[in-house]
Design a protein around this motif. Sequence first.
Motif, mmCIF file in Angstrom:
data_model
loop_
_atom_site.group_PDB
_atom_site.id
_atom_site.type_symbol
_atom_site.label_atom_id
_atom_site.label_comp_id
_atom_site.label_asym_id
_atom_site.label_seq_id
_atom_site.Cartn_x
_atom_site.Cartn_y
_atom_site.Cartn_z
ATOM 1 N N VAL A 7 0.572 -1.049 0.075
ATOM 2 C CA VAL A 7 -0.255 0.120 0.120
ATOM 3 C C VAL A 7 0.724 1.425 0.200
ATOM 4 O O VAL A 7 0.720 2.593 -0.776
ATOM 5 N N ARG A 8 1.447 1.365 1.199
ATOM 6 C CA ARG A 8 2.676 2.450 0.624
ATOM 7 C C ARG A 8 3.919 2.238 2.273
ATOM 8 O O ARG A 8 3.536 1.145 3.124
ATOM 9 N N VAL A 25 7.932 1.786 8.151
ATOM 10 C CA VAL A 25 6.848 0.532 8.132
ATOM 11 C C VAL A 25 6.451 0.229 7.141
ATOM 12 O O VAL A 25 6.192 1.772 5.765
ATOM 13 N N PHE A 26 5.966 -0.832 6.457
ATOM 14 C CA PHE A 26 5.656 -0.883 5.131
ATOM 15 C C PHE A 26 3.910 -1.766 5.470
ATOM 16 O O PHE A 26 3.430 -2.622 5.669
ATOM 17 N N VAL A 77 -7.765 -6.864 4.145
ATOM 18 C CA VAL A 77 -7.494 -6.396 5.403
ATOM 19 C C VAL A 77 -6.593 -5.914 5.325
ATOM 20 O O VAL A 77 -4.391 -6.549 4.945
ATOM 21 N N THR A 78 -5.926 -4.623 5.852
ATOM 22 C CA THR A 78 -4.785 -4.181 5.717
ATOM 23 C C THR A 78 -4.411 -3.781 7.064
ATOM 24 O O THR A 78 -4.415 -3.729 8.520
ATOM 25 N N THR A 79 -2.545 -4.647 7.037
ATOM 26 C CA THR A 79 -2.090 -5.053 8.100
ATOM 27 C C THR A 79 -0.485 -3.463 8.023
ATOM 28 O O THR A 79 -0.275 -3.438 6.750
ATOM 29 N N ARG A 80 0.373 -3.594 8.735
ATOM 30 C CA ARG A 80 1.821 -3.475 8.186
ATOM 31 C C ARG A 80 2.495 -4.726 8.954
ATOM 32 O O ARG A 80 2.770 -5.110 10.317
ATOM 33 N N GLU A 167 9.182 -0.228 -6.391
ATOM 34 C CA GLU A 167 9.761 1.160 -5.993
ATOM 35 C C GLU A 167 8.554 2.616 -5.634
ATOM 36 O O GLU A 167 7.504 2.917 -6.018
ATOM 37 N N VAL A 168 9.576 2.888 -4.501
ATOM 38 C CA VAL A 168 8.869 4.033 -4.307
ATOM 39 C C VAL A 168 9.624 5.632 -4.804
ATOM 40 O O VAL A 168 10.054 5.073 -4.405
ATOM 41 N N ASP A 169 8.174 6.064 -4.763
ATOM 42 C CA ASP A 169 8.767 7.743 -5.634
ATOM 43 C C ASP A 169 9.358 8.220 -4.879
ATOM 44 O O ASP A 169 9.645 8.396 -3.227
ATOM 45 N N ARG A 170 10.319 9.195 -4.894
ATOM 46 C CA ARG A 170 11.728 10.313 -4.243
ATOM 47 C C ARG A 170 10.986 10.783 -3.376
ATOM 48 O O ARG A 170 11.378 11.110 -2.208
ATOM 49 N N ASP A 171 9.792 11.354 -3.572
ATOM 50 C CA ASP A 171 9.434 12.508 -2.294
ATOM 51 C C ASP A 171 8.320 12.137 -1.414
ATOM 52 O O ASP A 171 9.130 12.649 -0.230
ATOM 53 N N THR A 172 8.119 10.342 -1.288
ATOM 54 C CA THR A 172 7.583 9.652 -0.725
ATOM 55 C C THR A 172 8.994 9.587 -0.063
ATOM 56 O O THR A 172 8.863 9.634 1.320
ATOM 57 N N TRP A 173 9.911 9.401 -0.219
ATOM 58 C CA TRP A 173 11.130 8.431 0.126
ATOM 59 C C TRP A 173 11.678 9.454 1.310
ATOM 60 O O TRP A 173 12.293 10.140 2.406
ATOM 61 N N LEU A 174 12.269 11.103 0.443
ATOM 62 C CA LEU A 174 12.821 11.953 0.758
ATOM 63 C C LEU A 174 11.893 12.321 1.782
ATOM 64 O O LEU A 174 12.351 12.918 3.521
#
Length: 316
Positions: A7-8, A25-26, A77-80, A167-174
């Motif tokens: 998810v994020r 956190v994934f 169901v969403t979890t982490r 692949e995580v976008d750059r803005d999210t990673w920063l």
Amino acid sequence: MLAAEFVRLGVPKDYGEDYEGLRLVFEIRLHNPAQYVAYVLGIDGSVFTGSRQSPRMYYLGQARSLMLVQIPPKEYVTTRIYLDLRHDNLEFIEKLRAGENPRFTVNLSTQFIACVPQQFIPPQNCQYIPIGPCAQTLSLSLAPQSQLYLIKCYIPLKDLRGNSLIEVDRDTWLDVLSKLGFKHIRVIEVPAITGVANEHAKAAIEYLDRAWALMSANYEEALNAARKALEELKSYAKDLGFIDEKEEIDFAKIYGASPGSELVRGMDNILRGLWVLTSVGSHAGRSRFIKRADVEFIITTIYMLMKSMQENMRSQ
């Protein structure tokens, strides 16, 4: 068999959790395609990282779930899952991604209990351990012949398009790095000195390594080791014939410049300044004026001075 969808990526504070360490956190979404309820007891994930420039994926660590999850039949169901990191892990990811989007793969291992028909044939990537007849609370609408199993499955975490390479976008990673406090750290890559045959040059590098190791415990001893590195550096220059009539390092000869040039004066001033700074270690009571950043500056400057001298000596 369960399926997992990414998810994020975030940090604990995104979910109202108070945690002081470096933790990713994934957020994932689990899908239960079966006719039975899955009671998930644990989720582990082997996390790897890579980049566009690096087809090879490097192991980061083991992510784990901190919560129990109940997934009804045919439901999501969403979890982490949580991955604890060190600063050097983040430095490695930063170096590997080289300004682009970081990439991750997560191989999940899930353990859950469920009531399934006795004649059910388990998938190859799952292990089914029979526990006993299902209790009425777990069997739900299944036939009385259902069996309670402890099920362990290995499943890849996939993105919304079904790719196991996330692949995580750059803005999210920063944003993640900023929330982790990593914005206060800058990684400086110092090229390694290689191909050193001279014993004094080797000794200088060994003293610098020792100074770096001592820095965490004793600033004065670290500076003393750095001063010995300077002494070995001077002996190294002497062995190669780069010493003037005053028995000082001949920067004019090393850099092929006139003795009065700004380059030569500047390099000589750097060396003299390092001599003065490293002498602090020999004066009792002065260490309270020394900070770690000061020692880092001195050690790194000596190292880069040596590398600069070495490169220019080769061209003379």
